[in-house]
Design an enzyme around this catalytic site. Structure first.
Site, short mmCIF file in Angstrom:
data_model
loop_
_atom_site.label_atom_id
_atom_site.label_comp_id
_atom_site.label_asym_id
_atom_site.label_seq_id
_atom_site.Cartn_x
_atom_site.Cartn_y
_atom_site.Cartn_z
N LEU A 16 128.02 47.59 76.96
CA LEU A 16 128.42 46.71 76.38
C LEU A 16 128.29 45.47 76.12
O LEU A 16 129.30 44.25 75.17
CB LEU A 16 129.92 47.22 76.67
CG LEU A 16 130.63 48.44 76.26
CD1 LEU A 16 131.70 48.91 77.07
CD2 LEU A 16 130.34 48.92 74.49
N ARG A 17 127.62 44.93 77.05
CA ARG A 17 127.77 43.80 77.57
C ARG A 17 128.78 42.91 77.98
O ARG A 17 129.95 43.07 78.67
CB ARG A 17 126.96 42.78 76.07
CG ARG A 17 125.81 43.39 76.20
CD ARG A 17 125.03 43.30 77.04
NE ARG A 17 123.21 44.07 76.09
CZ ARG A 17 122.45 44.84 77.26
NH1 ARG A 17 122.38 44.83 78.02
NH2 ARG A 17 120.97 44.98 76.47
N ASN A 41 124.92 46.43 84.38
CA ASN A 41 124.10 44.64 84.51
C ASN A 41 124.44 43.95 84.04
O ASN A 41 123.52 43.55 82.57
CB ASN A 41 122.75 45.06 84.50
CG ASN A 41 122.51 45.71 82.98
OD1 ASN A 41 123.03 46.38 82.18
ND2 ASN A 41 121.35 45.80 82.07
N HIS A 136 118.56 54.03 87.31
CA HIS A 136 117.30 53.89 86.56
C HIS A 136 116.18 54.20 87.68
O HIS A 136 115.76 53.98 88.47
CB HIS A 136 117.26 52.46 86.52
CG HIS A 136 116.12 52.11 85.70
ND1 HIS A 136 116.01 51.79 84.32
CD2 HIS A 136 114.87 52.23 85.79
CE1 HIS A 136 114.88 51.84 83.49
NE2 HIS A 136 114.39 52.07 84.26
N LEU A 219 113.70 50.22 77.65
CA LEU A 219 112.94 51.13 79.31
C LEU A 219 113.87 51.94 79.88
O LEU A 219 114.95 52.32 79.64
CB LEU A 219 112.78 49.79 80.74
CG LEU A 219 112.11 48.81 80.26
CD1 LEU A 219 112.00 47.15 80.99
CD2 LEU A 219 110.63 49.71 80.31
N ASP A 247 122.26 55.60 76.08
CA ASP A 247 121.66 53.80 76.91
C ASP A 247 121.42 52.90 75.63
O ASP A 247 120.54 52.16 75.19
CB ASP A 247 120.16 54.02 77.45
CG ASP A 247 119.99 53.00 78.02
OD1 ASP A 247 120.45 51.90 78.76
OD2 ASP A 247 118.31 52.81 78.61
N HIS A 251 120.35 43.59 72.05
CA HIS A 251 120.17 41.94 72.62
C HIS A 251 120.21 41.92 70.86
O HIS A 251 119.82 42.16 70.37
CB HIS A 251 119.24 42.18 72.98
CG HIS A 251 119.00 42.43 74.50
ND1 HIS A 251 119.13 42.32 75.44
CD2 HIS A 251 118.52 44.50 75.14
CE1 HIS A 251 118.43 42.88 76.68
NE2 HIS A 251 118.31 44.03 76.27
N ALA A 263 113.98 44.05 76.71
CA ALA A 263 114.13 46.00 76.61
C ALA A 263 115.35 46.10 75.80
O ALA A 263 116.27 46.30 76.72
CB ALA A 263 113.83 46.82 77.45
C1 NCD Z 1 118.90 48.31 79.03
C2 NCD Z 1 119.15 46.63 78.68
O1 NCD Z 1 119.46 45.78 78.11
O2 NCD Z 1 120.56 46.38 79.86
N1 NCD Z 1 117.84 48.19 78.20
C3 NCD Z 1 116.79 48.92 78.21
O3 NCD Z 1 115.50 48.74 78.34
N2 NCD Z 1 117.00 50.41 78.42
C4 NCD Z 1 118.95 48.33 80.63
C5 NCD Z 1 118.10 49.94 81.10
O4 NCD Z 1 118.83 50.16 80.87
O5 NCD Z 1 117.59 49.64 80.96
ZN ZN Z 2 120.81 51.46 80.03
#
Ligand code: NCD
Ligand code: ZN
Length: 346
Positions: A16-17, A41, A136, A219, A247, A251, A263
């Site tokens: 969700l950032r 993250n 992960h 990823l 997931d 971005h 990613a």
């Molecule tokens: C995720 C992210 O942008 O936080 N990116 C992704 O490609 N899935 C990180 C992650 O879950 O690997």
């Molecule tokens: Zn993720």
């Protein structure tokens, strides 16, 4: 007109950032989903129970008025995570899982675990108190080919860890390979896997054929077709060990469309439409509820949602925006490369 009614789904892996991006994307999840496991993250990451409590409050504050969405918080495992803090987070009901990112595996994972030995005391405590570990599942060893990183992780990290701590509940997140599916199926207990929307739809050709397409890069990276087929078979099988974790990872476009792009694929807004399409293609619409609404809560020991949603198949194409304006900037929406006809009735 075809339609299907299922219990309101949950998303067992979501980014969700924070700040303007959080405010811009959360409505796309809270519209369709009752709950989601929120990835930790951020920059800096959510490492302590206090961090998670503060982040949860920011998520609740960002929710559109009237939405009852419940964020399920996770902690970002580091080599310094305090087992007592983790236990307090679980006891208070705030923490649903702890997330293991091998250092450097993906977006904002530099603070992740380099040496799993250092995390053993926390993992032992989690096994004792029944708190799941979300992983992960990719090694970051430079010598290992990026398409092999999941299989090598299973062999060199995950399997030894599970043998050492058989009581630890492990969620292999965003499984992308047949190796991952087979490994989960072979386990007798305490292992399950989430599968994303996009990995059911694209293989690695989507990223690379006819030009490089950054909006299909995530990823773990999408693999060969035989792996995608294994994921589809598992997701549509009804097997309780497999459930949805989108997931969805927004971005802004300038960070995707550049020489070294981030990613992440943004699928929150059209996931349920995409999934209904996939499950119908597999003649498995009757298994959609298990995948999206039943198997996840059973694994995490939570009640299923009482509310229902109805998906209808429309004659005309259901049009989602190609991009979402988030306040942090434009985010491109996942394009499944086929017209969508299934729509969540609102
Ligand atoms: C995720 C992210 O942008 O936080 N990116 C992704 O490609 N899935 C990180 C992650 O879950 O690997
Ligand atoms: Zn993720």
């Amino acid at each position: 007109m075809q339609s299907i009614t299922i219990r309101r789904p949950d998303d067992w892996h979501l980014h969700l950032r924070d700040g303007a991006m959080l405010e811009g994307v959360i409505g796309d999840t809270s519209r369709d989903f009752a709950r989601a496991i929120i990835m930790p993250n951020l920059v800096p990451p959510v490492v302590t129970t206090a961090d998670a409590e503060a982040y949860r409050a920011r998520i609740i504050a960002a929710l559109p008025k009237g939405d009852k969405f419940q964020p399920l918080m996770t902690l970002y495992l580091t080599e310094h995570t305090n087992p007592d803090d983790v236990e307090a987070g679980k006891t208070s009901g705030l923490i649903t899982a702890v997330k293991l990112y091998p250092a450097g595996a993906t977006t904002n994972s530099h603070g992740g675990v380099r040496d799993i030995e250092k995390a053993i005391p926390v993992l032992e405590r989690m096994a004792k108190i029944g708190l799941p570990l979300c992983v992960h599942g990719e090694v970051t060893t430079p010598e290992v080919d990026i398409f092999d990183r999941e299989a090598v992780f299973i062999e060199t990290v995950l399997d030894p860890l599970r043998k050492r701590l058989p009581e630890l509940k492990v969620t292999m997140e965003h499984v992308t390979t047949k190796d991952g599916i087979d490994y989960i199926k072979s386990a007798k207990a305490n292992l399950a896997g989430s599968i994303t929307t996009h990995h059911l739809i694209i293989n690695r050709n989507a990223i690379l054929v006819g030009g490089i397409r950054p909006h299909y890069y995530c990823l773990p990276v999408a693999k060969r077709e035989n792996h995608r087929l294994a994921l589809r078979a598992a997701a549509t099988s009804g097997d309780p060990r497999f459930f949805l974790g989108t997931d969805s990872a927004p971005h802004v476009d300038p960070l995707k469309e550049c020489a070294c792009g981030c990613a992440g694929i943004y699928t929150s807004i059209n996931t349920m439409s995409c999934l209904a399409h996939v499950f119908e293609q597999e003649s498995a619409l009757d298994k959609l509820e298990a995948f999206a609404s039943l198997n996840g809560p059973a694994w995490y020991g939570l009640p299923v949602n009482e509310e229902r949603i109805t998906l209808v198949k429309r004659k005309e194409t259901v049009n989602f925006p190609g991009k979402v304006e988030t306040g942090a900037g434009l985010v491109t929406v996942f394009d499944p490369m086929f017209p969508l006809h299934w729509d969540v009735e609102r």
